[in-house]
Design a protein around this motif. Structure first.
Motif, PDB file in Angstrom:
ATOM      1  N   GLN A   1      12.695 -10.332  16.649  1.00 44.02           N
ATOM      2  CA  GLN A   1      12.774 -11.202  15.420  1.00 44.02           C
ATOM      3  C   GLN A   1      11.487 -12.199  15.264  1.00 44.02           C
TER       4      GLN A   1
ATOM      5  N   TYR B   1      21.284 -10.299  21.105  1.00 46.36           N
ATOM      6  CA  TYR B   1      21.247 -10.104  19.446  1.00 46.36           C
ATOM      7  C   TYR B   1      21.925 -11.428  19.356  1.00 46.36           C
ATOM      8  N   PRO B   2      21.620 -11.803  17.636  1.00 45.19           N
ATOM      9  CA  PRO B   2      21.983 -13.115  17.419  1.00 45.19           C
ATOM     10  C   PRO B   2      23.520 -13.454  17.496  1.00 45.19           C
TER      11      PRO B   2
ATOM     12  N   ILE C   1      15.689 -20.493  17.932  1.00 42.85           N
ATOM     13  CA  ILE C   1      15.232 -19.175  17.719  1.00 42.85           C
ATOM     14  C   ILE C   1      14.435 -19.028  16.480  1.00 42.85           C
TER      15      ILE C   1
ATOM     16  N   LEU D   1      19.501 -14.938  11.010  1.00 48.25           N
ATOM     17  CA  LEU D   1      18.947 -14.046  11.768  1.00 48.25           C
ATOM     18  C   LEU D   1      19.441 -12.501  11.382  1.00 48.25           C
TER      19      LEU D   1
ATOM     20  N   ARG E   1      17.281  -7.659  18.054  1.00 50.26           N
ATOM     21  CA  ARG E   1      17.436  -8.440  19.244  1.00 50.26           C
ATOM     22  C   ARG E   1      16.411  -9.743  18.723  1.00 50.26           C
ATOM     23  N   VAL E   2      16.729 -10.876  19.199  1.00 53.97           N
ATOM     24  CA  VAL E   2      16.059 -12.146  18.725  1.00 53.97           C
ATOM     25  C   VAL E   2      14.659 -12.371  19.173  1.00 53.97           C
TER      26      VAL E   2
ATOM     27  N   LYS F   1      20.495 -20.106  18.363  1.00 51.30           N
ATOM     28  CA  LYS F   1      20.091 -19.472  16.990  1.00 51.30           C
ATOM     29  C   LYS F   1      19.124 -20.398  16.458  1.00 51.30           C
TER      30      LYS F   1
ATOM     31  N   TYR G   1      19.286 -14.290   5.892  1.00 53.70           N
ATOM     32  CA  TYR G   1      18.322 -13.693   6.782  1.00 53.70           C
ATOM     33  C   TYR G   1      17.163 -12.724   6.070  1.00 53.70           C
TER      34      TYR G   1
END
Ligand SMILES: Nc1ncnc2c1ncn2[C@@H]1O[C@H](COP(=O)(O)OP(=O)(O)O)[C@@H](O)[C@H]1O
Ligand SMILES: [Mg+2]
Lengths: 306, 326
Positions: free
Chosen positions: B112, B151-152, B163, B103, B108-109, B160, A204
C-alpha cells in the motif's frame, strides 16, 4: 491452509453420514411401496410378498440402512427397482448432461451478475443502474419454469434459433442454461452492487483516492476486490441451488439429467436411485462449500483457518 | 502568497430530508511549512473541509457550490479529475480519522505504501520497496522489512497510523491534511504519534493542516488555529492570540474545557448542548442557542469575520459592539 483443507475433508464424512440417514429415513416414511409399480394390476399377493423379500424391504429399517451405507462405502449404490440397472451406472449416464447445464448456467449467472452489478454500482442512480436492477429483480422473482417456457416460446417456437428440447450439442444447451443462469445472475448482480456501494464509502477508499490513484484503478483494484468477498460466499450456496434448479429446467426442456431422473424416481418410489442421486447432490453441495471457503481465505487475509 | 488559500467555501449535500449546506463561508490560509490547527466539536464540518480541499467530497455525494481553493498559485476548483489525481498524494496528501479503517484490508501494508510511491514516481518495484522500507523506518516502525509483508489486521492501531503517515509522506507533499490523526488512539500512542509529527515536521518541511478537537494537541504542534463551529470559521489566529486572548464565546468555552493540572477542579467543564445538524442550523449566528452572551442581533444576523489584530480574526457581534464602543 492445507491443514484446514484436510480437516474440512475429514469433517465431510460425519456430515455425509448424517445426511444419508436423513434421506433414508424420510424416504422410507413416505407412504407407498416401490414394488407396487413393478406389479401388473391383478397380480397375486404372493408375488408382491416375494418381490418385497427380494429387495430386502421386509427387514427392519435400521438394518436396511446399514446394509445400504456399507454398500455405498464399497462403491455399490444398489440396484434400481424400476430400471433394472445399477444405480451408479444410471447416475453416471445422466451426470454429464446435468454437469454441463450446471457449469454453463453457473458461469452465466456469475459473469452476467457480476458485470451487471458492477456496472450498476459504478453508474449508481443512472438509467443504467435502474435498468440493471429491474432486470435483476425480474431475474430473482420470475419462476424458473415460466421463464423457461417463455424463452422457449420466443427463441425456439417463434424465432426458431434453438431447438425446443434435446441434449448433446451446445445449441440445445443455450436456453436451459440461460433459464437457470438468469435467476442466479439477478441475485448476484444485487449482491455485487450492494457490496461495491458499501465498500466505496469506506475510509480506506478515500485514502486510496487521496494517493492519486485513477478512478478505474480504485474501482478494480480496491472496490471490486473487496466487494468480491461476499460474492464468494454466494458461490458455494449457488452450486447447491443450481442443482435443485436443474430439476425444473430438465423437465421443462425435456433434457435427460440427474434432476429429471430424481423427479421420475420419486414418482416411482425407486428408493435406491433417489438415495443415490440425493447423495450425489449433497456431495456436490459440500464440495462447493469447501471450494468457496478455500477461495474465501485467499480473498480475505483477515480469515485464518487453523 | 500563501501555500493554501481557502475562501468562501460552501458545500451542499442532497440528503433524504432535502439539501443541506454543512459548510458555509469557510476560509483560512496556510503558509509553506506552517502547521494550522482546525478545531471544533464532532460534526461541525472538519472532515468535509479536508475532503473538499483535495476535491474528494464529490465521492461522498457533496458538491462545492461556492468559494475558491488556491493551492500553490493554482485554482483547484477549476482542475479536472485527471489533474487532481496528479496533485493528490504528490502535493497534497490526506491522513484520515481512524487508522483502523484507513488501510485496505486485502493488501499487505508494504504494497500500500508502494502503490502511493509508484503512482507519482516511475520507480521499479524493487526501488519502490527500498524507499517504502526506508519510510517505515523513519516512521519508527520496528522491523520494517518484516512489517512490510504484514496485513493491516496484524498491526496495532499505532502501527497502522504510522503506515498511513508513511503513505501520506511518501512523495514529499507540500501539504499534509491530517484529520484527527490521534483521536482513535490510546493516550500513550497519541503522545508517540504527536512526537513523530513534530519530528517529521522538521524533516519534511511540509505544511500541515491538523484537524483535531483537542486544543492540547494544537498547543503542542500548531503555529496558528482556526476554530470551526457548525460549518463556519468563528475565530482564527496565531496559537498565542487564540490561547491568550480568545474573543469568541465558543473558543473561550473550548479553552475552559481543557482540564488543568494546577487547578483543583471538581468537575470537568463541558459546553451545554451540542452542534446542530445542518438541517437545523439556526439563522443568524449559529452558536447563539448555546451562547451565554447572545443578543437580539445574533438571532437574525450572521456575524462575519472581523479583524482583531493582524493575526487574529473573530466572528462575533459581542466583539464588534465592544470595539465599536471603544
Ligand atoms: N456524505 C455526507 N452526506 C450528507 N451529510 C454529510 C456527509 N458527510 C458529512 N455530512 C454532514 O456534515 C456535517 C459535518 O461532518 P464532518 O465533516 O464529518 O464533521 P467533523 O469531521 O467535524 O466531525 C455533519 O453534520 C454531517 O451530517
Ligand atoms: Mg471528522
Amino acid at each position: 491452509m492445507i491443514n484446514y483443507t484436510i480437516h474440512r475433508l475429514i469433517m465431510m464424512i460425519p456430515v455425509f453420514i448424517l445426511c444419508s440417514m436423513i434421506i433414508f429415513l424420510i424416504l422410507h416414511l413416505v407412504p407407498g411401496n416401490p414394488v407396487d409399480n413393478l406389479l401388473r394390476p391383478g397380480s397375486p399377493p404372493e408375488a408382491r410378498e416375494q418381490l418385497i423379500i427380494e429387495f430386502g424391504l421386509d427387514r427392519p429399517i435400521h438394518q436396511q440402512y446399514i446394509i445400504w451405507l456399507k454398500n455405498i462405502f464399497q462403491g455399490n449404490m444398489g440396484f434400481s427397482i424400476t430400471e433394472q440397472r445399477n444405480v451408479s451406472e444410471l447416475l453416471l449416464l445422466k451426470l454429464p448432461n446435468t454437469v454441463a447445464l450446471g457449469v454453463v448456467s453457473f458461469l452465466i449467472s456469475f459473469i452476467l451478475g457480476i458485470l451487471l452489478g458492477a456496472l450498476s454500482a459504478i453508474k449508481q442512480n443512472t438509467i443504467v443502474d435502474y435498468g440493471g436492477m429491474v432486470f435483476a429483480l425480474l431475474g430473482v422473482s420470475v419462476p424458473t419454469f415460466w421463464l423457461g417456457l417463455m424463452l422457449m416460446l420466443i427463441f425456439s417456437v417463434n424465432l426458431g434459433w434453438f431447438p425446443i428440447s434435446g441434449y448433446g450439442d451446445l445449441k440445445s444447451l443455450v436456453l436451459p442454461a440461460f433459464t437457470l443462469g438468469l435467476a442466479g445472475a439477478g441475485l448476484i448482480a444485487r449482491v455485487t452492487r450492494a457490496s461495491m456501494l458499501e465498500i466505496a464509502q469506506k475510509d480506506y477508499i478515500a485514502i486510496v483516492r487521496a494517493k492519486g490513484i485513477s478512478n478505474t484503478q480504485v474501482i478494480i483494484k480496491h472496490i471490486f476486490r473487496n466487494a468480491l468477498i461476499p460474492i464468494i460466499t454466494l458461490l458455494g450456496l449457488r452450486l447447491g441451488w443450481i442443482i435443485g434448479g436443474a430439476v425444473t429446467v430438465e423437465i421443462v426442456f425435456n433434457r435427460p439429467g440427474l434432476g429429471r431422473l430424481l423427479a421420475n424416481s420419486l414418482f416411482r418410489r425407486d428408493y435406491p436411485v433417489i438415495q443415490g442421486a440425493l447423495l450425489l447432490l449433497i456431495f456436490a453441495v459440500m464440495v462447493g462449500n469447501l471450494i468457496a471457503d478455500i477461495l474465501y481465505a485467499y480473498a480475505d487475509p483477515r480469515i485464518r483457518y487453523n | 502568497m500563501s501555500l493554501l488559500e481557502v475562501s468562501g467555501l460552501k458545500l451542499r449535500f442532497y440528503s433524504l430530508d432535502g439539501p443541506i449546506e454543512p459548510l458555509d463561508r469557510v476560509g483560512f490560509q496556510l503558509e509553506e511549512g506552517e502547521v494550522l490547527g482546525l478545531v471544533g466539536e464532532t460534526g461541525c464540518g472538519k472532515s468535509i473541509t479536508a475532503k473538499s480541499i483535495i476535491k474528494l467530497i464529490s465521492y461522498s455525494g457533496g458538491e462545492i457550490i461556492n468559494g475558491s481553493i488556491i493551492f500553490d498559485h493554482e485554482d483547484l476548483l477549476s482542475k479536472s479529475e485527471k489533474e487532481m489525481q496528479k496533485i493528490r498524494g504528490a502535493k497534497i496528501s490526506l491522513i484520515s480519522q481512524d487508522p483502523m479503517t484507513s488501510l485496505d484490508p486485502v493488501y499487505r501494508v508494504g504494497d500500500q505504501i508502494i502503490e502511493a510511491i509508484q503512482v507519482h514516481k516511475k520507480l521499479h518495484y524493487k526501488e519502490a520497496k527500498k524507499k517504502a522500507v526506508e519510510l517505515m523506518r523513519l516512521m519508527g516502525i520496528p522491523l520494517p522489512k518484516k512489517v512490510f509483508y504484514q496485513y493491516p489486521h496484524e498491526l496495532s492501531g499505532g502501527m497502522k497510523q504510522r503506515i498511513i503517515i508513511a503513505i501520506a509522506l511518501s512523495c514529499d507533499p507540500a501539504l499534509v491534511i491530517a484529520d484527527e490523526p490521534t483521536t482513535a488512539l490510546d493516550v500513550t500512542i497519541q503522545a508517540q504519534i504527536i512526537d513523530l509529527f513534530n519530528k517529521l515536521k522538521e524533516q519534511f518541511q511540509s505544511a500541515f493542516l491538523l484537524i483535531t478537537h483537542d486544543l492540547g494537541v494544537v498547543a503542542q504542534m500548531c503555529n496558528s488555529v482556526a476554530i470551526m463551529y457548525a460549518g463556519n470559521i468563528v475565530e482564527k489566529g496565531s496559537v498565542k492570540k487564540i490561547f491568550h486572548s480568545p474573543n469568541h464565546p465558543y473558543t473561550k468555552s473550548l479553552l475552559e474545557c481543557i482540564p488543568k493540572m494546577n487547578q483543583k477542579q471538581k468537575k470537568l467543564m463541558a459546553i451545554p448542548g451540542s452542534v446542530p445538524h445542518p438541517l437545523h442550523f439556526p439563522t443568524g449566528c449559529r452558536f447563539y442557542p448555546r451562547c451565554q452572551y447572545a443578543m437580539k442581533k445574533c438571532l437574525s444576523q450572521h456575524p462575519g469575520l472581523i479583524k482583531v489584530d493582524n493575526d487574529h480574526f473573530v466572528a462575533c457581534f459581542k466583539y464588534s459592539n465592544n470595539s465599536n464602543g471603544e
